[in-house]
Design a protein around this motif. Structure first.
Motif, PDB file in Angstrom:
ATOM      1  N   VAL A  14       0.840  -1.202   0.000  1.00 26.85           N
ATOM      2  CA  VAL A  14       0.000   0.000   0.000  1.00 26.85           C
ATOM      3  C   VAL A  14       0.872   1.249   0.000  1.00 26.85           C
ATOM      4  N   ASP A  15       1.944   1.244   0.802  1.00 26.02           N
ATOM      5  CA  ASP A  15       2.852   2.395   0.823  1.00 26.02           C
ATOM      6  C   ASP A  15       3.424   2.659  -0.560  1.00 26.02           C
ATOM      7  N   TYR A  17       2.265   1.466  -3.625  1.00 22.15           N
ATOM      8  CA  TYR A  17       1.316   1.544  -4.742  1.00 22.15           C
ATOM      9  C   TYR A  17      -0.021   2.160  -4.338  1.00 22.15           C
ATOM     10  N   GLU A  18      -0.007   3.084  -3.403  1.00 17.07           N
ATOM     11  CA  GLU A  18      -1.239   3.631  -2.828  1.00 17.07           C
ATOM     12  C   GLU A  18      -2.267   4.069  -3.880  1.00 17.07           C
ATOM     13  N   GLU A  19      -1.818   4.660  -4.959  1.00 18.19           N
ATOM     14  CA  GLU A  19      -2.736   5.194  -5.974  1.00 18.19           C
ATOM     15  C   GLU A  19      -3.356   4.117  -6.857  1.00 18.19           C
ATOM     16  N   VAL A  23      -8.135  -1.140  -1.127  1.00 16.80           N
ATOM     17  CA  VAL A  23      -7.947  -1.771   0.176  1.00 16.80           C
ATOM     18  C   VAL A  23      -9.305  -2.039   0.819  1.00 16.80           C
ATOM     19  N   SER A 159      -5.442  -5.354  -6.858  1.00 14.51           N
ATOM     20  CA  SER A 159      -4.757  -4.597  -7.892  1.00 14.51           C
ATOM     21  C   SER A 159      -5.062  -5.207  -9.258  1.00 14.51           C
TER      22      SER A 159
END
Length: 167
Positions: A14-15, A17-19, A23, A159
């Motif tokens: 998440v850090d 590939y947050e965009e 989640v 994803s």
């Protein structure tokens, strides 16, 4: 010999590939012997009828993850030890169930990832109803067949593309 769990952390993914990741809301508990698992998504939409769950997990899994929208029902179990055992034999990586399981002690001993809402001793109906390979939405996330899902002790993320080189 128990297969090794994958080496990734959803928090790190998440850090990084947050965009581009979706989640899930933190609704799920871990019930399988593997708390960390990932794979291509196969979807089912079925309510209090696990006929399609049983049929799908009896097919070769090829490391995929079955994602089941059971409507969040807390009135019966959609997965038990016999069906989970079939999933292990067929090579499924895991099951994410927006509903309940049963036989939790036996499932906890299996090399399979299982995330669900709760346990319930009552089995589901068997009417052969439901849909397969359709987009489904629960826990604030849309799951599309073929997406990649990553699960660990911290949560579930989805994803459209692989996030790790070996996945």
């Amino acid at each position: 010999m128990k297969p090794l769990e994958p080496n990734f952390k959803t928090a790190d993914l998440v850090d990084q590939y947050e965009e581009s990741v979706r989640v899930c809301d933190p609704l799920f508990r871990d019930f399988g012997g593997h708390t960390r698992f990932h794979g291509r998504v196969v979807t089912l939409k079925c309510f209090e009828d696990n006929s399609l769950v049983k049929a799908t997990l009896a097919e070769p899994g090829h490391g995929r993850v079955l994602v089941v929208d059971a409507g969040g029902s807390l009135r019966c179990a959609m997965l038990g030890d016999l069906i989970a055992g079939s999933a292990v034999e067929q090579g499924w990586a895991g099951v994410i169930l927006h509903g309940c399981i049963r036989d939790s002690r036996e499932i906890a001993a299996m090399p399979l990832g299982v995330k669900a809402l709760a346990t319930h001793p009552r089995k589901s109906l068997k009417r052969g109803e439901g849909q397969r390979d359709v987009p489904i939405t629960f826990a604030g996330v849309r799951f599309v067949p073929g997406d990649l899902v990553y699960c660990d002790e911290d949560g579930i993320l989805v994803s459209e593309e692989a996030l790790c080189p070996d996945h």
